[in-house]
Design a protein around this motif. Sequence first.
Motif, PDB file in Angstrom:
ATOM      1  N   GLN A  42      13.773 -19.023 -23.638  1.00 39.39           N
ATOM      2  CA  GLN A  42      15.144 -19.481 -23.833  1.00 39.39           C
ATOM      3  C   GLN A  42      15.642 -18.890 -25.136  1.00 39.39           C
ATOM      4  O   GLN A  42      14.850 -18.603 -26.036  1.00 39.39           O
ATOM      5  N   PHE A  43      16.952 -18.696 -25.250  1.00 44.12           N
ATOM      6  CA  PHE A  43      17.470 -18.169 -26.499  1.00 44.12           C
ATOM      7  C   PHE A  43      18.493 -19.121 -27.091  1.00 44.12           C
ATOM      8  O   PHE A  43      19.081 -19.945 -26.402  1.00 44.12           O
ATOM      9  N   PHE A  44      18.673 -19.012 -28.397  1.00 47.05           N
ATOM     10  CA  PHE A  44      19.615 -19.825 -29.144  1.00 47.05           C
ATOM     11  C   PHE A  44      20.357 -18.870 -30.066  1.00 47.05           C
ATOM     12  O   PHE A  44      19.751 -18.268 -30.952  1.00 47.05           O
ATOM     13  N   LYS A  45      21.657 -18.694 -29.841  1.00 50.42           N
ATOM     14  CA  LYS A  45      22.449 -17.747 -30.628  1.00 50.42           C
ATOM     15  C   LYS A  45      23.425 -18.523 -31.490  1.00 50.42           C
ATOM     16  O   LYS A  45      24.160 -19.378 -30.987  1.00 50.42           O
ATOM     17  N   GLY A  46      23.411 -18.236 -32.787  1.00 45.21           N
ATOM     18  CA  GLY A  46      24.312 -18.924 -33.693  1.00 45.21           C
ATOM     19  C   GLY A  46      24.276 -18.331 -35.079  1.00 45.21           C
ATOM     20  O   GLY A  46      23.642 -17.303 -35.333  1.00 45.21           O
ATOM     21  N   VAL A  47      24.951 -19.006 -35.998  1.00 50.65           N
ATOM     22  CA  VAL A  47      25.063 -18.575 -37.387  1.00 50.65           C
ATOM     23  C   VAL A  47      23.994 -19.276 -38.215  1.00 50.65           C
ATOM     24  O   VAL A  47      23.784 -20.478 -38.076  1.00 50.65           O
ATOM     25  N   VAL A  48      23.331 -18.523 -39.081  1.00 50.22           N
ATOM     26  CA  VAL A  48      22.310 -19.095 -39.957  1.00 50.22           C
ATOM     27  C   VAL A  48      23.015 -19.878 -41.061  1.00 50.22           C
ATOM     28  O   VAL A  48      23.829 -19.328 -41.801  1.00 50.22           O
ATOM     29  N   ILE A  49      22.713 -21.165 -41.139  1.00 52.45           N
ATOM     30  CA  ILE A  49      23.292 -22.039 -42.161  1.00 52.45           C
ATOM     31  C   ILE A  49      22.478 -21.961 -43.450  1.00 52.45           C
ATOM     32  O   ILE A  49      23.025 -21.933 -44.543  1.00 52.45           O
ATOM     33  N   GLN A  50      21.153 -21.942 -43.314  1.00 55.27           N
ATOM     34  CA  GLN A  50      20.294 -21.914 -44.497  1.00 55.27           C
ATOM     35  C   GLN A  50      18.909 -21.418 -44.143  1.00 55.27           C
ATOM     36  O   GLN A  50      18.501 -21.466 -42.984  1.00 55.27           O
ATOM     37  N   ARG A  51      18.204 -20.930 -45.163  1.00 55.02           N
ATOM     38  CA  ARG A  51      16.763 -20.697 -45.102  1.00 55.02           C
ATOM     39  C   ARG A  51      16.167 -21.580 -46.171  1.00 55.02           C
ATOM     40  O   ARG A  51      16.680 -21.643 -47.279  1.00 55.02           O
ATOM     41  N   ARG A  52      15.080 -22.254 -45.830  1.00 57.06           N
ATOM     42  CA  ARG A  52      14.537 -23.252 -46.747  1.00 57.06           C
ATOM     43  C   ARG A  52      13.031 -23.133 -46.803  1.00 57.06           C
ATOM     44  O   ARG A  52      12.390 -22.853 -45.794  1.00 57.06           O
ATOM     45  N   GLY A  53      12.457 -23.378 -47.961  1.00 56.26           N
ATOM     46  CA  GLY A  53      11.013 -23.348 -48.113  1.00 56.26           C
ATOM     47  C   GLY A  53      10.520 -21.946 -48.419  1.00 56.26           C
ATOM     48  O   GLY A  53      11.290 -21.014 -48.609  1.00 56.26           O
ATOM     49  N   SER A  54       9.190 -21.815 -48.455  1.00 56.29           N
ATOM     50  CA  SER A  54       8.595 -20.512 -48.722  1.00 56.29           C
ATOM     51  C   SER A  54       7.236 -20.445 -48.055  1.00 56.29           C
ATOM     52  O   SER A  54       6.616 -21.466 -47.770  1.00 56.29           O
ATOM     53  N   GLY A  55       6.803 -19.228 -47.789  1.00 59.25           N
ATOM     54  CA  GLY A  55       5.491 -19.035 -47.194  1.00 59.25           C
ATOM     55  C   GLY A  55       5.407 -19.580 -45.786  1.00 59.25           C
ATOM     56  O   GLY A  55       6.292 -19.351 -44.960  1.00 59.25           O
TER      57      GLY A  55
END
Length: 116
Positions: A42-55
């Motif tokens: 399945q796919f989910f297409k949208g706008v990235v709101i945030q990237r959070r965390g690391s590693g």
Amino acid sequence: MADLLKFVQDEFVAKKDFPVFGAGDTITVFYEIKEGEKTRTQFFKGVVIQRRGSGNTETFTIRKMSGAIGVERIFPVNLPALQKIEINKKGAVRRARIFYFRQLTGKKAKIKDKRR
């Protein structure tokens, strides 16, 4: 203890090579869904709101409009069900987390393309 945790994560968690993306980018995420014994993509297409965390604990949030209702989904980067990520558009935004995007509707919700 932290060294042991880092060692285990590096050894046993499979790294996937996804393209570099950030807030404001429009992406399509393809992921696997299990329904009983069957699996499908399945796919989910949208706008990235945030990237959070690391590693290994890094996550990213995607928002799309389904009719007049906004739908957000949080994906861990190391989710085994993630198959691939495609970047559709690079967006020019000034912030790393664009939560203000939730209140925008119509033409105001359009994100400009990043110049190359």
